[in-house]
Each structure stands twice: as structure tokens, then as C-alpha cells.
Design a protein around this motif. Structure first.
Motif, PDB file in Angstrom:
ATOM      1  N   ARG A  75       0.905  -1.433   0.016  1.00 57.50           N
ATOM      2  CA  ARG A  75       0.195   0.008  -0.006  1.00 57.50           C
ATOM      3  C   ARG A  75       1.137   1.287   0.105  1.00 57.50           C
ATOM      4  NH1 ARG A  75      -2.802  -3.397   3.945  1.00 57.50           N
ATOM      5  NH2 ARG A  75      -1.555  -2.293   5.505  1.00 57.50           N
ATOM      6  N   LEU A  76       0.650   2.287  -0.747  1.00 56.16           N
ATOM      7  CA  LEU A  76       1.352   3.529  -1.203  1.00 56.16           C
ATOM      8  C   LEU A  76       0.459   4.690  -0.253  1.00 56.16           C
ATOM      9  CD1 LEU A  76       2.601   3.535  -4.707  1.00 56.16           C
ATOM     10  CD2 LEU A  76       4.026   2.940  -2.544  1.00 56.16           C
ATOM     11  N   VAL A  77      -0.816   4.821  -0.600  1.00 51.94           N
ATOM     12  CA  VAL A  77      -1.769   5.789   0.081  1.00 51.94           C
ATOM     13  C   VAL A  77      -3.068   5.471  -0.041  1.00 51.94           C
ATOM     14  CG1 VAL A  77      -1.826   6.987  -2.309  1.00 51.94           C
ATOM     15  CG2 VAL A  77      -2.115   8.474  -0.224  1.00 51.94           C
ATOM     16  N   GLU A  78      -3.783   5.982   0.779  1.00 48.32           N
ATOM     17  CA  GLU A  78      -5.226   5.641   0.885  1.00 48.32           C
ATOM     18  C   GLU A  78      -5.949   6.925   0.941  1.00 48.32           C
ATOM     19  OE1 GLU A  78      -8.851   3.863   3.672  1.00 48.32           O
ATOM     20  OE2 GLU A  78      -6.715   3.048   3.636  1.00 48.32           O
ATOM     21  N   TRP A  79      -6.902   7.272  -0.287  1.00 47.53           N
ATOM     22  CA  TRP A  79      -7.480   8.468  -0.238  1.00 47.53           C
ATOM     23  C   TRP A  79      -9.140   8.558  -0.411  1.00 47.53           C
ATOM     24  CZ3 TRP A  79      -9.753   9.311  -5.170  1.00 47.53           C
ATOM     25  CH2 TRP A  79      -9.001   8.630  -6.321  1.00 47.53           C
ATOM     26  N   THR A  80      -9.473   9.571  -0.051  1.00 49.44           N
ATOM     27  CA  THR A  80     -11.084   9.793  -0.106  1.00 49.44           C
ATOM     28  C   THR A  80     -11.411  10.417  -1.352  1.00 49.44           C
ATOM     29  OG1 THR A  80     -11.122  10.027   2.364  1.00 49.44           O
ATOM     30  CG2 THR A  80     -13.135  10.591   1.089  1.00 49.44           C
ATOM     31  N   ALA A  81     -12.445   9.902  -2.221  1.00 47.08           N
ATOM     32  CA  ALA A  81     -13.155  10.359  -3.048  1.00 47.08           C
ATOM     33  C   ALA A  81     -14.533  10.648  -3.117  1.00 47.08           C
ATOM     34  CB  ALA A  81     -12.630   9.329  -4.279  1.00 47.08           C
ATOM     35  N   ARG A  82     -14.842  11.607  -4.020  1.00 46.27           N
ATOM     36  CA  ARG A  82     -16.058  11.865  -4.254  1.00 46.27           C
ATOM     37  C   ARG A  82     -16.604  11.035  -5.666  1.00 46.27           C
ATOM     38  NH1 ARG A  82     -14.090  16.710  -2.849  1.00 46.27           N
ATOM     39  NH2 ARG A  82     -13.539  17.296  -5.014  1.00 46.27           N
ATOM     40  N   VAL A  83     -17.696  10.371  -5.364  1.00 47.82           N
ATOM     41  CA  VAL A  83     -18.101   9.635  -6.493  1.00 47.82           C
ATOM     42  C   VAL A  83     -18.952  10.216  -7.545  1.00 47.82           C
ATOM     43  CG1 VAL A  83     -19.304   7.433  -7.298  1.00 47.82           C
ATOM     44  CG2 VAL A  83     -17.666   7.518  -5.425  1.00 47.82           C
ATOM     45  N   SER A  84     -18.794  10.330  -9.035  1.00 42.21           N
ATOM     46  CA  SER A  84     -20.017  10.770  -9.803  1.00 42.21           C
ATOM     47  C   SER A  84     -20.184   9.962 -11.018  1.00 42.21           C
ATOM     48  CB  SER A  84     -19.624  12.123 -10.083  1.00 42.21           C
ATOM     49  OG  SER A  84     -18.324  12.144 -10.941  1.00 42.21           O
ATOM     50  N   GLU A  85     -21.312   9.671 -11.192  1.00 41.14           N
ATOM     51  CA  GLU A  85     -21.520   8.940 -12.497  1.00 41.14           C
ATOM     52  C   GLU A  85     -21.721   9.460 -13.684  1.00 41.14           C
ATOM     53  OE1 GLU A  85     -24.365   5.014 -13.913  1.00 41.14           O
ATOM     54  OE2 GLU A  85     -24.530   5.783 -11.980  1.00 41.14           O
ATOM     55  N   LEU A  86     -20.938   9.281 -14.785  1.00 43.22           N
ATOM     56  CA  LEU A  86     -20.833   9.929 -16.015  1.00 43.22           C
ATOM     57  C   LEU A  86     -21.976   9.317 -16.827  1.00 43.22           C
ATOM     58  CD1 LEU A  86     -16.863  10.203 -16.841  1.00 43.22           C
ATOM     59  CD2 LEU A  86     -18.331  11.820 -15.642  1.00 43.22           C
ATOM     60  N   ALA A  87     -22.720  10.290 -17.601  1.00 42.79           N
ATOM     61  CA  ALA A  87     -24.009  10.012 -18.432  1.00 42.79           C
ATOM     62  C   ALA A  87     -23.364   9.747 -19.835  1.00 42.79           C
ATOM     63  CB  ALA A  87     -24.722  11.294 -18.464  1.00 42.79           C
ATOM     64  N   PRO A  88     -23.895   8.520 -20.089  1.00 45.31           N
ATOM     65  CA  PRO A  88     -23.172   8.095 -21.604  1.00 45.31           C
ATOM     66  C   PRO A  88     -23.419   9.153 -22.563  1.00 45.31           C
ATOM     67  CG  PRO A  88     -24.687   6.505 -20.450  1.00 45.31           C
ATOM     68  CD  PRO A  88     -24.823   7.621 -19.454  1.00 45.31           C
TER      69      PRO A  88
END
Length: 177
Positions: A76-89
Motif C-alpha cells: 500500500r502506498l496511499v489511501e485517499w477519499t474520493a467523491r463519486v460521480s456517474e458519467l452520463a453516456p
């Protein structure tokens, strides 16, 4: 760009797999292939023949935890928090991300029509770093694999060692000739 952001970006770009876990309690992290595109990690999945994203809690607007491993050593190098967004096709962001994802998708059964299939049957997610990193935990964090029909762990047939030995003897005789 801050040092934290640079670490997240560089480590994620170089890693072939990341471990992603939704923010919901009790969800297990899952190894997923990805691409880094325009400042965020992008994933494709949930369609036939693609990586499963269900059960991770990766909904539009949710948060997720991403653990990046070293490509050469696997640590393991780094653990980070992300905001998820679903991209519209079909959107500009979707089209640009899919162009990069398509180049990284190995052994696609329909490489020439993969974009159409992803638009129809899959989800493309963008995980943008929120800037927060977590302390890396000590220990293994190993978990049992997700149940799948692909595992076929059965005892070795009783006659197999003799069959392999016979094949090796024939190969040695053929080389001596």
C-alpha cells in the motif's frame, strides 16, 4: 498542486489496480482496474463481462475510499477519499474517459464496439480526490474473496501424478533420440 494531491495522482497513475471501498459501513474493498484521466480515477463496470461495482456503495454523490498499491512490490502506498460521480453516456466527460478506458481494457470480446456496449450496459464512474488521505493501517487487511462461480477448487485426481510422470518419461526418451 499540493504534495498530497501530487502523491495521490502519481501513485494512482502508475498503479494497475486500486482497492475501492464505499463509505457505507461493512463494505469490503475490491480490486479494480482503472485509468487516471483529467484529475480523477475512472472505472467502468457492472455490465456483462466487466468488473462488478455493485455492493461497493458507489452511487452518484457518495464518497469512497481508494487504496493505491505499488505496481512493483504490491504494498500500500496511499489511501485517499474520493467523491463519486456517474458519467452520463454520450456526454463530453464520458466520451473522453471512455477513450482512455478503452485503451486499458484487456481482452475485450468486442473491442470494435466496446463504447456502444458500455453506453448501453455499463456504468462509468469518476472518483475525484477530496484531498483527504488516511493513515495506512498496520497488518495485512486480507479478506476472503468474493464468492464466484469461477473458482473450481477440487482435489487433484488420483491418477494425475502417474500420468504426468509418464509424459515426462516420454519427453526424455524423445530428446535422447
Amino acid at each position: 498542486m499540493t504534495q498530497t494531491r501530487a502523491l495521490i495522482e502519481e501513485a494512482t497513475k502508475k498503479s494497475g489496480l486500486v482497492w475501492v471501498r464505499g463509505a457505507e459501513a461493512g463494505t469490503a474493498a475490491r480490486a479494480l482496474w482503472h485509468v487516471w484521466h483529467e484529475g480523477a480515477l475512472h472505472l467502468v463496470g457492472d455490465g456483462p463481462g466487466e468488473q462488478p461495482l455493485t455492493g461497493l456503495g458507489l452511487a452518484d454523490g457518495a464518497t469512497a475510499s481508494v487504496t493505491v498499491r505499488s505496481k512493483d512490490k504490491g504494498g500500500r502506498l496511499v489511501e485517499w477519499t474520493a467523491r463519486v460521480s456517474e458519467l452520463a453516456p454520450g456526454g463530453d466527460a464520458w466520451t473522453a474517459a471512455v477513450a482512455d478506458l478503452k485503451g486499458k481494457r484487456l481482452n475485450a470480446p468486442d473491442a470494435d464496439r466496446i463504447e456502444e456496449r458500455w453506453a448501453r450496459e455499463c456504468r462509468v464512474l469518476r472518483l475525484e480526490p477530496s484531498g483527504e488521505t488516511a493513515e495506512l493501517p498496520e497488518g495485512s487487511l486480507a479478506a476472503a474473496p468474493v464468492p464466484t462461480g469461477a473458482t473450481t477448487r477440487r482435489p487433484v485426481p488420483a491418477g494425475l501424478p502417474k500420468l504426468l510422470a509418464r509424459g515426462a518419461r516420454k519427453a526424455r526418451k524423445a530428446r535422447r533420440r
